[in-house]
Motif scaffolding. Structure first.
Motif, PDB file in Angstrom:
ATOM      1  N   VAL A 217     -11.307  23.627  20.988  1.00 19.20           N
ATOM      2  CA  VAL A 217     -12.031  22.650  21.792  1.00 19.20           C
ATOM      3  C   VAL A 217     -11.106  21.485  22.111  1.00 19.20           C
ATOM      4  CG1 VAL A 217     -13.987  21.062  21.861  1.00 19.20           C
ATOM      5  CG2 VAL A 217     -14.238  23.311  20.782  1.00 19.20           C
TER       6      VAL A 217
ATOM      7  N   SER B 278     -15.682  20.349  28.930  1.00 15.83           N
ATOM      8  CA  SER B 278     -15.874  21.797  29.038  1.00 15.83           C
ATOM      9  C   SER B 278     -14.543  22.446  29.376  1.00 15.83           C
ATOM     10  CB  SER B 278     -16.896  22.132  30.133  1.00 15.83           C
ATOM     11  OG  SER B 278     -18.139  21.512  29.883  1.00 15.83           O
ATOM     12  N   GLY B 279     -14.087  23.343  28.487  1.00 15.58           N
ATOM     13  CA  GLY B 279     -12.835  24.040  28.752  1.00 15.58           C
ATOM     14  C   GLY B 279     -11.657  23.124  28.963  1.00 15.58           C
TER      15      GLY B 279
ATOM     16  N   VAL C  38     -19.193  15.093  29.416  1.00 20.03           N
ATOM     17  CA  VAL C  38     -19.092  16.386  28.739  1.00 20.03           C
ATOM     18  C   VAL C  38     -17.686  16.950  28.926  1.00 20.03           C
ATOM     19  CG1 VAL C  38     -20.006  18.739  28.618  1.00 20.03           C
ATOM     20  CG2 VAL C  38     -21.545  16.832  29.133  1.00 20.03           C
TER      21      VAL C  38
ATOM     22  N   ASP D  89     -19.742  23.369  25.044  1.00 13.26           N
ATOM     23  CA  ASP D  89     -19.513  22.051  25.642  1.00 13.26           C
ATOM     24  C   ASP D  89     -19.525  20.992  24.542  1.00 13.26           C
ATOM     25  OD1 ASP D  89     -19.448  23.175  28.137  1.00 13.26           O
ATOM     26  OD2 ASP D  89     -21.458  22.523  28.729  1.00 13.26           O
TER      27      ASP D  89
ATOM     28  N   LEU E  67     -25.573  22.568  31.094  1.00 11.70           N
ATOM     29  CA  LEU E  67     -24.858  22.548  29.814  1.00 11.70           C
ATOM     30  C   LEU E  67     -24.851  23.949  29.225  1.00 11.70           C
ATOM     31  CD1 LEU E  67     -26.137  19.274  28.075  1.00 11.70           C
ATOM     32  CD2 LEU E  67     -24.014  19.643  29.316  1.00 11.70           C
ATOM     33  N   SER E  68     -23.784  24.253  28.499  1.00  8.58           N
ATOM     34  CA  SER E  68     -23.672  25.583  27.902  1.00  8.58           C
ATOM     35  C   SER E  68     -23.015  25.486  26.539  1.00  8.58           C
ATOM     36  CB  SER E  68     -22.860  26.518  28.814  1.00  8.58           C
ATOM     37  OG  SER E  68     -21.555  25.992  29.035  1.00  8.58           O
TER      38      SER E  68
END
Length: 377
Positions: free
Chosen positions: A291, A352-353, A350, A317, A313-314
């Protein structure tokens, strides 16, 4: 390291009701004073009419101001035991919230009570009814038929680590007991499985103190040097089981006033709902799952059709801010959500990736089925 950590935290208990005759209690183990150089303990009712002591005795000054507002909560109820359902008695503490008879305490103090009586600092006793309870914050409001009560002053601003803190309550039935120490930390979290009580989800955004908190202290006041309530005492780490000295926790006053006002108005407290399970992002977790964030609330399960799902959102995250407020972990996120109401619009930062993005989300209302820490988010 992991077994040692489990050994320490698994003994964390809700301060609970002190045991009465033939009773059972949520909290066990003795609390101790802060450190021998700074902690003090006294008991006995205070007299608000007497002049306050000078600045050389700050804890005594706090005690004189706050004691008249702290009550003992005596409960009778029935509990399911291996031998069937049996009557039990217990006690906790409470704080006069409004002069017209409203008193705030912990939900776990009155959770299974069939009768509640309140004893005031002047020795008088009144039967109380439960106005409302909120298991998610472990708060409850009682009402007695009085209009002349000495209401405590609750302060809205967050205390500072290191400032003086005095805990006042009825540990083991010793009414108006005062212990002192400091605010040890802010934004602490107690996972649901570690409270030893009936909470169905984590207690979050708590104030940590080294002022001694023991069984029967639950619902009592944590006050600053000006005699203002900065929190409602709720839990502690018993040193006889953990070796940890004087680690107690209180629900911040800002949370108390928000929930208490809702319970008085409607009998229930609303909470905004995201529809995610979260975990605090640690360096170890960040490394394990690659992360690209140093801290935050790591999103686990996302409930289908929830506000979080609709906002995109997933799992994986990391929420690092909400409304410009930094999010260091899941406790901070849930604590920050208390500044919002269902239907409010919030902006989340957020990761993410490895990429940071801003997400707008309309907060929902916590459903009855949302009984886990994640579902409270």
């Amino acid at each position: 390291m992991r077994p040692a950590l489990i050994l320490v935290v698994s003994a964390l208990l809700v301060a609970g009701c002190g045991a009465g005759a033939g009773s059972s209690t949520n909290g066990r183990g003795e609390g101790t004073a802060a450190d021998s150089g700074s902690a003090s303990t006294a008991s006995g009712a205070g007299d608000a009419a007497e002049p306050l002591l000078g600045g050389g005795e700050p804890v005594a000054r706090v005690a004189k101001r706050v004691r008249p507002s702290v009550v003992q909560v005596n409960v009778e109820g029935a509990q399911q035991t291996p031998f069937g359902r049996q009557q039990s008695e217990g006690l906790g503490s409470g704080i006069v919230y409004r002069e017209d008879g409203y008193i705030v305490t912990n939900d776990h103090v009155v959770a299974d009570a069939s009768q509640v009586n309140v004893t005031f600092s002047d020795g008088s006793t009144e039967q109380a009814r439960v106005v409302g309870k909120d298991n998610f914050t472990d708060l409850a409001v009682l009402k007695v038929p009085r209009n002349d009560l000495p209401a405590a002053r609750f302060v809205e601003e967050e205390p500072m680590a290191g400032q003086l803190a005095a805990a006042i309550g009825s540990p083991q039935g010793l009414e108006s007991t005062v212990t002192s120490g400091v605010v040890s930390g802010l934004g602490r979290e107690i996972p649901a499985e570690l409270t030893g009580g009936r909470q169905e989800q984590a207690l979050v955004d708590l104030t940590q103190t080294d002022a001694a908190i023991s069984p029967g202290s639950s619902g009592g006041a944590l006050a600053d040097r000006d005699g203002r309530v900065i929190g409602v005492n709720v839990a502690y780490l018993p040193p006889t089981q953990t070796g940890a000295e004087s680690i107690g926790f209180a629900i911040p006053a800002s949370t108390v006033t928000s929930v208490a006002d809702q319970l008085i108005r409607t009998g229930e407290a609303q909470a905004p709902y995201l529809g995610i399970s979260t975990a605090t992002l640690s360096p170890e977790v960040a490394s394990q799952f690659d992360v690209q964030a140093e801290s935050g609330a790591l999103v686990g399960e996302v409930t289908g059709g929830s506000p979080a799902d609709q906002a995109g959102l997933s799992q994986g995250d990391v929420i690092t801010e909400i409304g410009g407020t930094p999010v260091e972990g899941s406790g901070n996120l849930l604590g920050a959500l208390r500044d919002y109401q269902p239907g409010d619009r919030a902006r989340l930062t957020v990761v993410s990736g490895g990429e940071e993005r801003t997400v707008g989300i309309t907060l929902g209302e916590r459903p009855e089925s949302a009984s886990s820490p994640g579902q409270n988010g």
